[in-house]
Design an enzyme around this catalytic site. Structure first.
Site, mmCIF file in Angstrom:
data_model
loop_
_atom_site.group_PDB
_atom_site.id
_atom_site.type_symbol
_atom_site.label_atom_id
_atom_site.label_comp_id
_atom_site.label_asym_id
_atom_site.label_seq_id
_atom_site.Cartn_x
_atom_site.Cartn_y
_atom_site.Cartn_z
ATOM 1 C CB SER A 76 -2.227 1.200 -2.111
ATOM 2 O OG SER A 76 -3.276 1.471 -1.203
ATOM 3 C CB VAL A 77 3.058 -0.692 -3.625
ATOM 4 C CG1 VAL A 77 3.956 -1.605 -4.440
ATOM 5 C CG2 VAL A 77 3.165 0.742 -4.163
#
Length: 362
Positions: A76-77
């Site tokens: 999710s970065v």
């Protein structure tokens, strides 16, 4: 006289630097010894690396060690890059933040009132697509973004809440942003990010990579390992075709950017300049938004937002997927950077301790 005055100052600065380095090394070495850290860490002040170290193996089978240039799935970065893609399209005049979702994805026109801004700051109310794929999907196939649209169109799941009623983290929203980038730019998600972000910033070890959907040979790749109490470390693919990390591998926007420590530091430095975007754009990206009830989202465009009484304004994001645990934090007022990329899922993210060392606190 100037030399006599500066010498003790230089000695003091060098001593402070060495103390920080030793404390960081003690912290991360201890976590690695306890099997609670496995991967890469980089810590910088004003763009200067003050600590960078690798721990553990990139490949358990061959014994290949992780090095500072190893490439990791960001999970999710990745969302900060998806958000930047939308911002760049807005700057090009190809979309607006208050445009309705249905303008670009008319298949979902039944979801009224959702805007691009709602997707960016997680206030859309759209339910998580993963639940529907677990229950309804033919797991012999690897899903892509269009499959999310199709399954929502077919099942018409009810929204969790009205747009901008509240904040709720949504992978669905960012997957749809990935689709909007592709439809508006008429390029692939990976191709657009490479052309407009990765290549201009010389991020040579960064790419959108779906290892099961479109496998390729990537040198210096750190394999992601999950953990089981009985069999220990294992590759997610060992779980078979029905495992979610395989059948959801074709979806982009909410994940699937892969990168390395120093490429992410290049990204960090670029965000302090106007190379990609201007000050007004950065203000939007790094601001918390309010719901209609006045509640702060504490989320901007792909970044969590925190106002800390000691450290100042902090923007950050973590990620977890297919054995990878990642974390990226930027202290905007103090210009400090913390990046952790790990390829085991049963590990720690020692944010509190790292911040204290970074600011010379006990």
């Amino acid at each position: 006289m100037k030399r006599l005055i500066l010498f003790p100052l230089m000695l003091s600065l060098n001593l402070s630097f060495a103390q920080k380095t030793n404390r960081f090394d003690s912290l991360y070495s201890s976590l690695f010894k306890d099997k609670k850290f496995n991967g890469n860490v980089l810590i910088a002040e004003k763009g200067e690396i003050i600590y960078e170290q690798s721990f553990g193996l990139a490949d358990q089978e061959t014994g290949r060690k992780i090095n500072n240039n190893a490439i990791f799935e960001l999970a999710s970065v990745s969302k900060q890059f998806t958000a930047m893609g939308i911002v760049l399209l807005e700057k090009q005049g190809k979309l607006k933040y208050d445009d309705p979702l249905a303008k670009y994805i008319p298949e979902l026109s039944s979801y009224k009132g959702i805007t691009i801004l709602n997707l960016l700051n997680h206030t859309s109310g759209l339910p998580d697509y993963m639940d529907f794929f677990e229950k309804k999907w033919d797991k012999s196939r690897i899903a892509v973004n269009e499959d999310i649209i199709n399954i929502f169109q077919q099942l018409k799941p009810k929204a969790d809440f009205e747009p901008n009623e509240k904040y709720e983290y949504s992978n669905t929203g960012y997957a749809l942003l990935g689709t909007i980038i592709e439809r508006v730019s008429k390029e692939s998600f990976g191709g657009f990010l490479k052309k407009h972000i990765f290549s201009p910033l010389k991020m040579k070890n960064t790419l959108v990579y779906r290892s099961r959907y479109q496998p390729q040979v990537i040198r210096n790749y750190a394999k992601g390992y999950e953990t089981d109490t009985v069999k220990g470390l294992f590759l997610p693919d060992q779980m078979g075709k029905d495992y979610y990390t395989r059948y959801l591998d074709g979806i982009v926007g909410d994940g699937m950017v892969n990168s390395s420590l120093e490429d992410l530091l290049k990204w960090d430095r670029a965000l302090y300049t106007n190379q990609l975007i201007g000050p007004e754009d950065k203000e939007k990206i790094f601001s918390s938004y309010q719901t209609r009830t006045g509640t702060a989202t504490n989320y901007g465009f792909g970044w969590n937002i925190e106002e800390h009484k000691v450290y100042g304004k902090i923007v950050s994001h973590d990620g977890g997927w297919a054995g990878y645990i990642t974390y990226f934090e930027r202290h905007l007022d103090q210009d400090k950077t913390i990046i952790m990329l790990q390829n085991h899922d049963d590990v720690d993210i020692p944010v509190t301790e790292t911040r204290k060392i970074l600011y010379n606190l006990p």
